[in-house]
Design an enzyme around this catalytic site. Structure first.
Site, short mmCIF file in Angstrom:
data_model
loop_
_atom_site.label_atom_id
_atom_site.label_comp_id
_atom_site.label_asym_id
_atom_site.label_seq_id
_atom_site.Cartn_x
_atom_site.Cartn_y
_atom_site.Cartn_z
N TYR A 56 -11.64 -11.63 -0.47
CA TYR A 56 -10.69 -12.13 -1.18
C TYR A 56 -11.26 -13.30 -2.00
CZ TYR A 56 -7.49 -9.13 0.86
OH TYR A 56 -6.61 -8.13 1.26
N HIS A 124 -11.74 -4.18 7.70
CA HIS A 124 -11.14 -3.90 6.37
C HIS A 124 -11.48 -2.48 6.03
CE1 HIS A 124 -10.34 -6.45 2.53
NE2 HIS A 124 -9.57 -5.38 2.59
N PRO A 204 3.37 -3.00 -1.91
CA PRO A 204 4.85 -2.28 -1.46
C PRO A 204 5.58 -2.43 -2.76
CG PRO A 204 4.54 -4.66 -0.86
CD PRO A 204 3.14 -4.33 -1.01
N GLY A 206 4.12 -1.25 -5.77
CA GLY A 206 3.16 -0.44 -6.45
C GLY A 206 2.50 -1.22 -7.60
N ARG A 207 1.74 -2.19 -7.20
CA ARG A 207 0.77 -2.87 -8.34
C ARG A 207 1.63 -3.38 -9.54
NH1 ARG A 207 -3.94 -2.85 -5.54
NH2 ARG A 207 -4.44 -0.53 -4.42
N PHE A 209 4.31 -1.70 -10.87
CA PHE A 209 5.17 -0.70 -11.53
C PHE A 209 6.53 -0.83 -10.87
CE2 PHE A 209 1.36 2.20 -12.43
CZ PHE A 209 1.40 1.80 -13.96
N LEU A 210 6.85 -1.33 -9.72
CA LEU A 210 8.25 -1.18 -9.09
C LEU A 210 8.79 -2.54 -9.13
CD1 LEU A 210 7.24 0.71 -5.71
CD2 LEU A 210 8.42 1.72 -8.02
N THR A 211 8.44 -3.35 -10.28
CA THR A 211 9.01 -4.72 -10.69
C THR A 211 9.87 -4.49 -12.13
OG1 THR A 211 7.28 -5.64 -11.76
CG2 THR A 211 7.29 -5.77 -9.18
N ALA A 213 8.97 -6.50 -14.25
CA ALA A 213 8.00 -7.05 -15.12
C ALA A 213 6.50 -6.27 -14.98
CB ALA A 213 7.62 -8.45 -15.22
#
Length: 330
Positions: A56, A124, A204, A206-207, A209-211, A213
């Protein structure tokens, strides 16, 4: 904050962790101050798990965490710290699970983190040049050397987990798991529950999508990973926004941020499931943490399933290139 046991006999850990790829990863870098603010807020809320990796930001995420520990005496004792190795960037061999390579990577991570051991060390990406049993044997030797207290794998099939377990207890398996990616339900979650392995759920929400914004298409195209990810490419992107608009309306009806509802759903999957969302924004972190306070009823779960049934997402979760490394299973 609810706690669970990490693995079959590991330490108690909050059933919510912070994924530190957001400090230095595929969505851009955060400053040390921004990242430290997120870690401070996690610690204050009782979220005790930090998940990072040597790749990272090519070590930057670990350096940020190490600096946070240095500036906050006592913080290390409060946290359950995980890192990973096994991806060989800039190398003709993209995955490397050789014993000497893994130990050297872990030693470098310990230096960046400013600690003498981590609580959890993952492979990883599994390197099929070695058998799962051999890799697990390498991991056991790292436990015996005192460099990690427990070990895990990321993005493996249930069969690989079971084989590795014959040589060393596997405390955690990390996999993408959310309302938009439910592949772990095809045997991985069940194997983890049976063996006492914690299923650590990354992405968790969905990158995004599940927010409330989700990334705009333009923003997604500015990040190399998302620009080439099928779910963020048209026409899939627009279809996924339309589908998740139903979820956002449901969350609003339940008087919850969409991200909180997404986290609550992942937690509802079982005592062995631990979501690790990532963020560099404390306001978004507060929305994510809200999900740990929600207990979903059977009726709630039915309503969620009605708006986002299994298989709703348009496009595969990875492109052909991005699939090089994770194990597929069915």
């Amino acid at each position: 904050m609810k706690t669970i046991t990490l693995g079959a006999s590991g330490p108690q850990v909050s059933q919510f962790g912070i994924g530190a790829m957001s400090f230095a990863g595929i969505y851009g870098d955060a400053t040390f101050a921004e990242s430290h603010a997120v870690l401070d807020a996690c610690r204050a809320a009782g979220a005790t798990h930090i998940d990072t990796s040597n790749v990272y930001g090519m070590g930057r995420s670990e350096e940020i965490i190490g600096d946070w520990f240095k500036q906050r005496p006592g913080a290390r004792a409060d946290m359950v710290l995980a890192t990973k190795a096994g991806i060989a960037r800039g190398n003709e061999r993209p995955r490397n699970n050789d014993p000497d390579y893994l130990e050297a990577c872990l030693d470098e991570s310990l230096t960046r983190l400013g600690v003498d051991h981590v609580d959890l060390f993952y492979i990883h990406r599994y390197d099929a040049a070695h058998s799962p049993e051999d890799v697990a044997g390498t991991l056991k030797r790292l436990i015996d050397a005192g460099k990690t207290r427990a070990v895990g794998f990321s993005e493996i099939a249930p069969s690989t987990l079971r084989r590795a377990w014959t040589e060393c207890p596997i405390a955690a398996v990390q996999s993408e798991y959310s309302l938009s990616t439910r592949a772990p339900e095809l045997g991985l979650s069940q194997a983890c529950a049976e063996l006492g392995t914690t299923l650590v759920a990354f992405s968790p929400v969905g990158r995004s999508f599940l927010t409330d914004a989700p990334f705009s298409h333009a923003r997604a195209q500015s990040h190399a990973f998302l620009a080439n990810n099928p779910r963020f490419m048209e026409p899939n992107y627009s279809a996924n926004i339309t589908a998740t608009d139903r979820f956002r309306r449901l969350a609003a009806d339940m008087e919850l941020p969409a991200a909180a509802l997404a986290i609550a759903w992942v937690i509802s999957r079982g005592e062995h499931v631990l979501p690790i969302p990532g963020t560099k924004n404390t306001a978004h972190l507060a929305e994510l943490l809200r999900g740990t306070e929600v207990t979903l009823t059977a009726e709630d779960l039915d309503r969620i399933e009605a708006v986002l049934p299994v298989g709703w997402a348009h496009g595969d979760r990875y492109s052909d290139v991005q699939w090089q490394g994770p194990e597929r299973f069915s």
